[in-house]
Design an enzyme around this catalytic site. Structure first.
Site, PDB file in Angstrom:
ATOM      1  N   HIS A  70      -2.712   1.039  16.352  1.00 15.74           N
ATOM      2  CA  HIS A  70      -2.114   1.761  15.164  1.00 15.74           C
ATOM      3  C   HIS A  70      -0.812   2.335  15.647  1.00 15.74           C
ATOM      4  CE1 HIS A  70      -1.879   2.311  10.859  1.00 15.74           C
ATOM      5  NE2 HIS A  70      -2.753   1.242  10.719  1.00 15.74           N
ATOM      6  N   TYR A  92      -7.214   7.094  12.799  1.00 15.47           N
ATOM      7  CA  TYR A  92      -7.130   5.944  11.923  1.00 15.47           C
ATOM      8  C   TYR A  92      -8.539   5.335  12.211  1.00 15.47           C
ATOM      9  CZ  TYR A  92      -6.442   1.084  11.306  1.00 15.47           C
ATOM     10  OH  TYR A  92      -6.331  -0.222  10.662  1.00 15.47           O
ATOM     11  N   GLU A 127      -8.278 -11.274   9.848  1.00 13.50           N
ATOM     12  CA  GLU A 127      -9.111 -10.190   9.418  1.00 13.50           C
ATOM     13  C   GLU A 127      -9.754 -10.214   8.122  1.00 13.50           C
ATOM     14  OE1 GLU A 127      -6.224  -6.615   9.278  1.00 13.50           O
ATOM     15  OE2 GLU A 127      -7.964  -5.290   9.546  1.00 13.50           O
ATOM     16  N   ASP A 133      -6.147  -3.419   1.343  1.00 15.47           N
ATOM     17  CA  ASP A 133      -5.000  -3.360   0.628  1.00 15.47           C
ATOM     18  C   ASP A 133      -4.301  -4.781   0.367  1.00 15.47           C
ATOM     19  OD1 ASP A 133      -4.504  -1.885   3.066  1.00 15.47           O
ATOM     20  OD2 ASP A 133      -2.628  -2.828   2.878  1.00 15.47           O
ATOM     21  N   ARG A 162     -13.962  -5.603  15.145  1.00 16.53           N
ATOM     22  CA  ARG A 162     -13.273  -4.361  15.566  1.00 16.53           C
ATOM     23  C   ARG A 162     -13.664  -3.319  15.511  1.00 16.53           C
ATOM     24  NH1 ARG A 162      -8.097  -2.109  11.908  1.00 16.53           N
ATOM     25  NH2 ARG A 162      -9.461  -0.618  11.462  1.00 16.53           N
ATOM     26  N   GLU A 199       1.938  -6.525  11.793  1.00 21.56           N
ATOM     27  CA  GLU A 199       1.434  -6.387  10.430  1.00 21.56           C
ATOM     28  C   GLU A 199       2.389  -5.739   9.533  1.00 21.56           C
ATOM     29  OE1 GLU A 199      -2.011  -3.981  10.966  1.00 21.56           O
ATOM     30  OE2 GLU A 199      -1.536  -2.433  10.148  1.00 21.56           O
ATOM     31  N   HIS A 233     -15.256  -5.038  10.839  1.00 20.29           N
ATOM     32  CA  HIS A 233     -14.774  -3.711  11.117  1.00 20.29           C
ATOM     33  C   HIS A 233     -16.125  -2.849  11.448  1.00 20.29           C
ATOM     34  CE1 HIS A 233     -11.211  -5.221   9.110  1.00 20.29           C
ATOM     35  NE2 HIS A 233     -10.760  -4.518   9.723  1.00 20.29           N
ATOM     36  N   HIS A 243      -3.050 -10.312   8.812  1.00 21.87           N
ATOM     37  CA  HIS A 243      -3.555  -8.893   8.212  1.00 21.87           C
ATOM     38  C   HIS A 243      -4.329  -8.948   7.171  1.00 21.87           C
ATOM     39  CE1 HIS A 243      -2.240  -4.868   6.843  1.00 21.87           C
ATOM     40  NE2 HIS A 243      -3.177  -4.571   7.737  1.00 21.87           N
ATOM     41  N   GLU A 262      -4.316  -4.262  19.350  1.00 21.43           N
ATOM     42  CA  GLU A 262      -3.474  -4.545  18.311  1.00 21.43           C
ATOM     43  C   GLU A 262      -2.225  -3.353  18.057  1.00 21.43           C
ATOM     44  OE1 GLU A 262      -5.390  -4.792  14.630  1.00 21.43           O
ATOM     45  OE2 GLU A 262      -3.499  -4.316  13.563  1.00 21.43           O
ATOM     46  N   ASN A 308       0.820  -1.317  -0.084  1.00 20.88           N
ATOM     47  CA  ASN A 308       0.095  -0.058   0.031  1.00 20.88           C
ATOM     48  C   ASN A 308       0.887   1.040   0.060  1.00 20.88           C
ATOM     49  OD1 ASN A 308      -2.517   1.227   0.044  1.00 20.88           O
ATOM     50  ND2 ASN A 308      -2.804   0.766   2.266  1.00 20.88           N
ATOM     51  N   ASP A 358      -7.699  -1.679  17.298  1.00 18.98           N
ATOM     52  CA  ASP A 358      -6.228  -1.306  16.870  1.00 18.98           C
ATOM     53  C   ASP A 358      -5.742   0.022  17.158  1.00 18.98           C
ATOM     54  OD1 ASP A 358      -3.840  -1.264  15.140  1.00 18.98           O
ATOM     55  OD2 ASP A 358      -5.060  -1.733  13.021  1.00 18.98           O
ATOM     56  N   ARG A 399       0.492 -10.659  13.472  1.00 14.65           N
ATOM     57  CA  ARG A 399      -0.310 -10.094  12.509  1.00 14.65           C
ATOM     58  C   ARG A 399       0.414 -10.054  11.096  1.00 14.65           C
ATOM     59  NH1 ARG A 399      -4.708  -8.580  11.603  1.00 14.65           N
ATOM     60  NH2 ARG A 399      -4.459  -6.473  11.267  1.00 14.65           N
ATOM     61  N   TRP A 446       1.764   6.951  12.326  1.00 17.31           N
ATOM     62  CA  TRP A 446       0.569   6.836  11.898  1.00 17.31           C
ATOM     63  C   TRP A 446       0.004   5.548  12.001  1.00 17.31           C
ATOM     64  CZ3 TRP A 446      -1.969   3.989   7.999  1.00 17.31           C
ATOM     65  CH2 TRP A 446      -3.309   4.520   8.050  1.00 17.31           C
TER      66      TRP A 446
HETATM   67  O1  KDG Z   1      -1.692  -0.594   4.276  1.00 20.42           O
HETATM   68  C1  KDG Z   1      -1.905  -0.355   5.731  1.00 20.42           C
HETATM   69  C2  KDG Z   1      -3.327  -0.621   5.970  1.00 20.42           C
HETATM   70  O2  KDG Z   1      -3.558  -1.970   5.747  1.00 20.42           O
HETATM   71  C3  KDG Z   1      -3.245  -0.556   7.758  1.00 20.42           C
HETATM   72  O3  KDG Z   1      -3.332   0.487   8.124  1.00 20.42           O
HETATM   73  C4  KDG Z   1      -4.527  -1.499   8.064  1.00 20.42           C
HETATM   74  O4  KDG Z   1      -3.829  -1.348  10.397  1.00 20.42           O
HETATM   75  C5  KDG Z   1      -4.607  -1.977   9.638  1.00 20.42           C
HETATM   76  C6  KDG Z   1      -5.320  -2.941   9.951  1.00 20.42           C
HETATM   77  O5  KDG Z   1      -5.113  -3.635  11.030  1.00 20.42           O
HETATM   78  O6  KDG Z   1      -5.946  -3.501   8.934  1.00 20.42           O
HETATM   79 MG    MG Z   2      -3.506  -2.722  12.015  1.00 23.85          MG
END
Ligand code: KDG
Ligand code: MG
Length: 412
Positions: free
Chosen positions: A222, A164, A349, A326, A152, A272, A127, A322, A246, A42, A220, A293, A412
């Protein structure tokens, strides 16, 4: 079966953008057997395209498609420059395409070559997100109505403009949060860890009270917290029995999880952005996480991820692959075959792809009662429609980045 017919005749790197970008490797043998591998990274898609087209494809032509382990080792070791997301996504695409070829040649669904099914279906999580708690409740209800049995939960935070996991639009039935923006430059978002830590536990408490004790809930963070902040969040969330928290800290610092683990029994999922077994040495050996992940797509394919998961299994650590939008349907199919076959499966997921994406990638998976099954088609069970793909040329897109209120760049 090895012979002239199993030599790789062509290797094509296909780029399409049915709503979002996907990169796919298609290998064809002299016998005409086709294998697909997901090569989507991605926001850095064309780096993998170049890695494959310029450096890997010329080495694949004439190789025996049946020699999967040998090809994996050759690509990993002969590059000299090891690991990293671009390399390991390229290696994964070749690996998965070769597994697809082997299974199609055998006339078996891929999971049969991985040892056969260890379960009847693969539990996935959907989600839900909301800018307000009522909107979040509606989103959870619509995910339950779509058939999800684990959810989630992501929420807006007062004082933060864009968070996010939460769209600026109200969530719809087939919820697809898409963080990548089609734009020539990354979009800036904002972050405030203290505001988040104050707000989140109350939201999770409200969700637990509304939806009852049974529903598995995930969240998550993140990558945004320091170890001590993550420890506090884990403690604050303990009464609400999360299935997992997560990426509570940036994943590359494995030692950070020692401190988090010391303070909380909230289960932890991480990785991930990790792509080899080496990235998990401390995490797994010291039992600092509960779920791995990494995806098939970004961690060296079936061969690479299985190696990590076998290591994890010795420590009762389970898979939690994951699976955002994407990861293409090819990557999701590979994940579902592997999840069905391994013993230490945890959860997977699953973010349903758009209808446009499903027109490009024709899939044979089954979806029932919150579980995925890869189906019984030979190979991965995914076909690539060149005509549909051709209608959606590549468009530059980036993931966002964060700044704190004072302008400092943040994770991020
Ligand atoms: O490409 C990055 C995303 O796939 C990511 O931000 C998604 O954190 C993510 C998740 O848990 O699906
Ligand atoms: Mg994630």
């Amino acid at each position: 079966m090895t012979g002239a017919g199993s030599l790789i005749r062509s290797a094509e790197v296909l780029v399409t953008s049915p709503g979002r970008n996907f990169v796919t490797l298609r290998l064809t043998t002299e016998d005409g057997v086709v294998g697909l591998g997901d090569a989507t990274l991605n926001g850095r898609e064309l780096a993998v395209v170049s890695y494959l087209r310029d450096h890997v494809v010329p080495m694949l032509i004439g190789r025996d498609a049946q020699r999967i382990e040998d090809t994996w080792q050759f690509l990993y070791r002969s590059a000299y420059w090891r690991r990293g997301p671009v390399t390991m996504t390229a290696v994964a695409a070749v690996d998965v395409a070769l597994w697809d070829i082997k299974a199609r040649t055998a006339g078996l669904p891929l999971y049969q070559l991985l040892g056969g099914a260890s379960r009847d279906g693969v539990l996935v999580y959907g989600h839900a997100a909301g800018r307000t708690t009522p909107e979040l409740f509606d989103s959870i209800r619509s995910q339950l109505a779509e058939g999800f049995r684990a959810i989630r939960v992501q929420t807006s935070v007062p004082g933060i403009d864009k968070v996010y996991g939460v769209s600026s639009q109200p969530p719809t039935g087939r919820y697809q949060y898409e963080p990548a923006h089609r734009a020539p430059l990354p979009v800036e978002e904002d972050w405030d860890s203290r505001a988040y830590l104050r707000h989140l536990p109350g939201v999770v408490e409200a969700v637990r009270a509304e939806f009852g004790a049974e529903l598995p809930l995930l969240h998550d963070a993140h990558h945004r917290l320091t170890p001590i902040q993550a420890a506090r969040l884990g403690k604050d969330l303990e009464p609400y029995d999360l299935f997992w928290l997560e990426d509570c800290t940036p994943a590359e610092n494995q030692e950070a999880l020692r401190l988090v683990r010391h303070h909380t029994t909230t289960p932890l999922a991480l990785g991930e952005v990790l792509n080899t077994i080496w990235d998990y040495q401390t995490l797994i050996r010291e039992q600092l996480i509960d779920y791995v992940r990494s995806s098939v797509t970004h961690a060296g394919g079936i061969t690479g991820l299985r190696r990590i998961l076998d290591f994890a299994g010795q420590y009762q650590i389970k898979s939690g692959m994951h699976g955002p939008t994407d990861v293409s349907p090819v990557g999701m199919a590979a994940a579902t075959h592997l999840s069905l076959a391994i013993h230490n499966f945890g959860i997977q997921e699953y973010m349903q792809h758009s209808r446009l994406t499903d027109e490009v990638f024709r899939q044979s998976f089954r979806w029932a009662d919150g579980h995925l099954h890869p189906g019984e088609e030979p190979g991965l069970g995914v076909d690539y429609d060149d005509d549909a793909a051709g209608r959606h040329p590549y468009e530059p897109a980036y993931l966002p980045f964060n700044r704190l209120k004072d302008g400092t760049v943040h994770d991020w």
